[in-house]
Design a protein around this motif. Sequence first.
Motif, mmCIF file in Angstrom:
data_model
loop_
_atom_site.group_PDB
_atom_site.id
_atom_site.type_symbol
_atom_site.label_atom_id
_atom_site.label_comp_id
_atom_site.label_asym_id
_atom_site.label_seq_id
_atom_site.Cartn_x
_atom_site.Cartn_y
_atom_site.Cartn_z
ATOM 1 N N PHE A 97 0.829 -1.200 0.000
ATOM 2 C CA PHE A 97 0.000 0.000 0.000
ATOM 3 C C PHE A 97 0.865 1.251 0.000
ATOM 4 C CE2 PHE A 97 -2.585 3.359 1.577
ATOM 5 C CZ PHE A 97 -3.908 3.038 1.342
ATOM 6 N N TYR A 101 -4.373 0.294 -3.918
ATOM 7 C CA TYR A 101 -4.756 0.774 -2.586
ATOM 8 C C TYR A 101 -5.821 -0.133 -1.974
ATOM 9 C CZ TYR A 101 -2.609 5.355 -3.681
ATOM 10 O OH TYR A 101 -1.757 6.370 -3.996
ATOM 11 N N VAL A 102 -6.859 -0.406 -2.753
ATOM 12 C CA VAL A 102 -7.991 -1.184 -2.259
ATOM 13 C C VAL A 102 -7.583 -2.617 -1.946
ATOM 14 C CG1 VAL A 102 -10.281 -2.079 -2.815
ATOM 15 C CG2 VAL A 102 -9.664 0.250 -3.489
ATOM 16 N N VAL A 103 -6.867 -3.253 -2.879
ATOM 17 C CA VAL A 103 -6.495 -4.666 -2.722
ATOM 18 C C VAL A 103 -5.505 -4.848 -1.573
ATOM 19 C CG1 VAL A 103 -5.371 -6.642 -3.817
ATOM 20 C CG2 VAL A 103 -6.962 -5.229 -5.125
ATOM 21 N N ILE A 112 -5.104 3.247 -7.551
ATOM 22 C CA ILE A 112 -6.294 3.171 -6.711
ATOM 23 C C ILE A 112 -6.667 1.709 -6.470
ATOM 24 C CG2 ILE A 112 -8.726 3.786 -6.505
ATOM 25 C CD1 ILE A 112 -6.839 6.156 -6.341
ATOM 26 N N ALA A 113 -6.551 0.886 -7.516
ATOM 27 C CA ALA A 113 -6.862 -0.539 -7.388
ATOM 28 C C ALA A 113 -5.918 -1.214 -6.399
ATOM 29 C CB ALA A 113 -6.778 -1.219 -8.754
ATOM 30 N N VAL A 138 -6.123 6.847 4.499
ATOM 31 C CA VAL A 138 -7.469 7.077 3.972
ATOM 32 C C VAL A 138 -7.883 8.531 4.166
ATOM 33 C CG1 VAL A 138 -9.921 6.574 4.340
ATOM 34 C CG2 VAL A 138 -8.279 4.698 4.164
ATOM 35 N N GLY A 158 -4.867 -2.846 0.933
ATOM 36 C CA GLY A 158 -5.496 -2.498 2.209
ATOM 37 C C GLY A 158 -6.376 -3.625 2.714
ATOM 38 N N ALA A 159 -7.128 -4.248 1.803
ATOM 39 C CA ALA A 159 -7.987 -5.375 2.188
ATOM 40 C C ALA A 159 -7.154 -6.552 2.673
ATOM 41 C CB ALA A 159 -8.849 -5.794 0.995
#
Length: 304
Positions: free
Chosen positions: A138, A281-283, A278-279, A261, A285-286
């Motif tokens: 991230f 970041y999401v992956v 952005i993709a 965030v 972070g999850a």
Amino acid sequence: MEPLNDLVEQIPLDPSTFIGIPLALIGAVFLSLGAQFQHRGVVKVEAHTADTLGKGLNGRQLALLLARPSWVLGTLMLGLAIVFQLSSLYFAPIIVVQPLGAIALVITSIVNSRVNHVELKRKSITAIIMCVGGVFLFVGVAAFTAVDKPVTDRQLIVILIILAVVLAVAGITFVLFRTSIRAIYYVIMAGVLYGFVATLAKVVLGRIEQGEFEWLTFTCLLGLLLATALGAYFVQNAYASGPPDLVIAGLTVVDPLVAVVIGIVVLGEASQAPPWAIAVYVVSGAIAVWGVFQLAKNHPQTRL
């Protein structure tokens, strides 16, 4: 040499950042050791006051902690960790140095398994790798795609309003459900609160440096102190209901993710990031957050 010069110009890190990085790493070491000593003190105090088990530490227990040398030593180490963290925030962007505390998770997990003679199972090790790997992925992408922007008064007011809501929710849920709360709640709430602490600390340091110590800066300082106090109390309760590496996992994952965030959503630091970033970041972070839940579920010392 020309392509190399072009590449160097594209790297957004200021030279002073390389002062902040080692300071953050030293702070992570103190965070890890401080967590281990504080956990030992909390467990001993709770063992002698078993009538309050699972109900959150009361005033008497908090007073007894001051008589535990291990807890006092751990508190001093955590104090040093805060000093090094604030120093790193002075020299480097929060998105770069804050997540480096993830190294504390690795140190704490190894130390805790040796001290308590508990072998880390494959699932626990996998969870730790998910936590640390997700955080570093991230931040690795964010460091090269985020834009550092000055904080406006309007943005700062938005952050303070969100913090007020978080403090209210944390206080109300604790009062209503304190008899059934377990480690994962304390870990997540402390991580969220400390994410605001890191953000506000960065803002306050910047405003003081610029000579802007007015009512808004004072309000930020007050919010920082309230979030720190409640977060510290939740951390002590987390030590009483779970192993120290679970606590560190939450703080080193939830804390930086919340701070990042805020930077993305409120401060617009990802406004120029490409879609692929952005993709990521999401992956990533999850993955990091899932790792925390897996560590909570599979750690041999955790009481959920």
